[in-house]
Design a protein around this motif. Structure first.
Motif, mmCIF file in Angstrom:
data_model
loop_
_atom_site.group_PDB
_atom_site.id
_atom_site.type_symbol
_atom_site.label_atom_id
_atom_site.label_comp_id
_atom_site.label_asym_id
_atom_site.label_seq_id
_atom_site.Cartn_x
_atom_site.Cartn_y
_atom_site.Cartn_z
ATOM 1 N N GLN A 16 -4.073 3.714 -0.853
ATOM 2 C CA GLN A 16 -3.998 2.998 -1.570
ATOM 3 C C GLN A 16 -2.992 1.159 -2.081
ATOM 4 O O GLN A 16 -2.361 1.517 -1.991
ATOM 5 C CB GLN A 16 -4.261 3.292 -3.171
ATOM 6 N N SER A 17 -3.965 -0.079 -2.338
ATOM 7 C CA SER A 17 -3.046 -0.566 -3.057
ATOM 8 C C SER A 17 -2.563 -0.636 -4.066
ATOM 9 O O SER A 17 -2.185 -0.422 -4.964
ATOM 10 C CB SER A 17 -4.328 -1.538 -3.140
ATOM 11 N N GLU A 66 -1.353 -2.277 -7.798
ATOM 12 C CA GLU A 66 -2.936 -2.099 -8.626
ATOM 13 C C GLU A 66 -3.471 -3.505 -9.320
ATOM 14 O O GLU A 66 -2.150 -4.921 -8.760
ATOM 15 C CB GLU A 66 -2.196 -2.154 -9.880
ATOM 16 N N ARG A 71 -7.548 -0.953 -7.483
ATOM 17 C CA ARG A 71 -7.191 -0.922 -6.243
ATOM 18 C C ARG A 71 -7.930 -0.457 -5.108
ATOM 19 O O ARG A 71 -8.736 -0.137 -5.284
ATOM 20 C CB ARG A 71 -5.782 0.841 -6.156
ATOM 21 N N PRO A 122 -8.895 0.794 -1.240
ATOM 22 C CA PRO A 122 -8.016 1.378 -0.580
ATOM 23 C C PRO A 122 -8.111 0.582 1.264
ATOM 24 O O PRO A 122 -8.802 -0.570 1.525
ATOM 25 C CB PRO A 122 -9.094 2.198 -0.054
ATOM 26 N N GLU A 123 -7.224 0.894 1.656
ATOM 27 C CA GLU A 123 -7.122 0.982 3.353
ATOM 28 C C GLU A 123 -8.325 0.929 3.872
ATOM 29 O O GLU A 123 -9.408 2.016 3.991
ATOM 30 C CB GLU A 123 -6.169 1.277 3.871
ATOM 31 N N TYR A 174 0.849 -1.073 -0.164
ATOM 32 C CA TYR A 174 0.028 -0.106 -0.118
ATOM 33 C C TYR A 174 0.655 1.399 0.082
ATOM 34 O O TYR A 174 1.974 0.925 0.441
ATOM 35 C CB TYR A 174 -1.039 0.049 1.713
#
Length: 393
Positions: free
Chosen positions: A176-177, A179, A189, A191-192, A172
């Motif tokens: 955001q992670s 792709e 993606r 999100p946390e 992350y």
């Protein structure tokens, strides 16, 4: 079938997944195939009536079956097997060659992709339904992994204790992670703190007999509503167009007059009672095993006509040889005396030929309790009739 579809929809409405459980040939895969179609084109309901006063010829009709999950619905079909894994169902890392060298690229499996589909603001879908055929043919606990938790709707978005996705395989950056590749060439993606969407539903099938399958553990099983699929003689009566109320109980006076379809109906009933008593109801024979018995033939003019009685008897014998008896051999493996008793080998008719006998040595000096091999369909038609009629007793 309609009542079973209602059961599945009721489970989904209550925030539960559905597991169709039973012996082979009881209609599990056919049912989820019908549900697969129904989610795209709802069939007529079996409750309620609509009135159209403008239609003089057909003023009354059934409403469409109510689909109780948000629409439109994306449907996905998969089958578990021994080489199916977490990487196929949740998240896999595949090598990818780039200008900077080799790297592992995340790829979403079916379950994670369902969550990403509903999180995509550009998606047209409001629900995703995943059909899993033969859920116990793979190692289901390994396939679901930590995502087994999200089979419980309480831990999803909108549930009583929503939990974030535990995807530690991803890196992350700025919330955001990296792709994630998805089917169809799309990417996403995560999100946390992302929580699993509520409207992902699963319906699966499980064979209760297959010894090669991996039993699903209790942690997984309790997250499904189990809907039992049992052998249904009524389905055979409809298939053969026979009146169940007119089928006699076999007695000393009437057993020799039974027709081929009455015999097949009573035969399956007796075999399943014996199997349930000796082995357990989960080992019974499904009604679908007898549907190949020939009931109709296509005439020269293209119309369907009732099959000749002789052809129906031959068809029953061939279905026995190719389908039914191998199932009995499998169930009674290691129990030869029980199989001999089931086939009335020691209590055969007092007159006339009989299909099932004990094997004998040519020298006549060896006593055996083994069943003599036989292809019933190759016997004389009178022996076929007598043998199957006798088995109904």
């Amino acid at each position: 079938m309609a009542d079973k579809i209602d059961d599945i929809l009721s489970s989904w409405r209550a925030g539960r997944n559905a597991l169709l459980y039973g012996p082979p040939a009881t209609g599990k895969t056919r049912l989820i195939s019908e549900l697969f179609t129904a989610l795209n084109k709802p069939p007529e309901a079996h409750h309620g009536i609509l009135l159209d006063v403008a239609d003089a010829e057909k003023p009354f009709s059934r409403p469409e079956q109510e689909i109780t999950i948000p629409q439109p619905i994306k449907v996905v079909w998969t089958t578990f097997h021994q080489s199916y894994g977490y990487e196929d169902f949740v998240l896999g890392l595949r090598p990818e060659i780039t200008s900077q060298g080799a790297r592992l690229q995340p790829w979403a499996g079916i379950y994670l992709d369902a969550a990403l589909e509903l999180a995509d603001t550009d998606s047209e879908y409001k629900s995703v339904v995943i059909f899993i055929d033969e859920i116990n043919r793979g190692n289901a606990a390994r396939i679901f992994g930590e995502f087994m938790t999200f089979l419980d709707f309480d831990y999803r978005d909108g549930g009583s204790v929503p939990l974030p996705l535990p995807l530690r395989q991803l890196t992350y950056e700025e919330g955001q992670s990296e792709e994630i590749r998805r089917p169809g060439g799309r990417t996403s993606r995560i999100p946390e703190g992302f929580t699993f969407p509520r409207h992902v539903y699963i319906v699966s099938t499980m064979n209760s007999v297959d010894r090669a399958a991996v039993p699903i553990d209790s942690a997984l099983a309790r997250r499904f509503d189990r809907i039992e699929m049992r052998p249904d003689l009524h389905v055979l009566a409809l298939h053969w167009d026979i009146d169940e109320t007119a089928i006699p109980t076999p007695t000393e006076d009437n057993w020799e007059a039974l027709g081929p379809f009455e015999t097949a109906y009573l035969l399956l009933d007796r075999l399943n009672v014996a199997i349930a008593s000796g082995l357990g109801p989960e080992f019974e024979l499904g009604h679908g095993l007898l549907t190949p018995v020939l009931a109709r033939r296509t005439a020269d003019d293209g119309t369907l006509q009732p099959a000749e009685e002789k052809d129906a008897w031959r068809s029953l014998a061939k279905t026995w040889d190719d389908v039914l008896f191998p199932q009995l051999e499998d169930r009674y493996s290691g129990r030869p005396e029980q199989l001999l008793d089931l086939l009335h080998v020691d209590t055969s008719p007092t007159t006339g030929g009989y299909a099932w006998t004990l094997r004998t040595a040519k020298g006549g000096t060896v006593e055996t309790r083994a069943l003599a091999p036989v292809r019933v369909s190759e016997l004389d038609i009178d022996v076929i009739k007598r043998s199957f009629r006798w088995l109904t007793r």
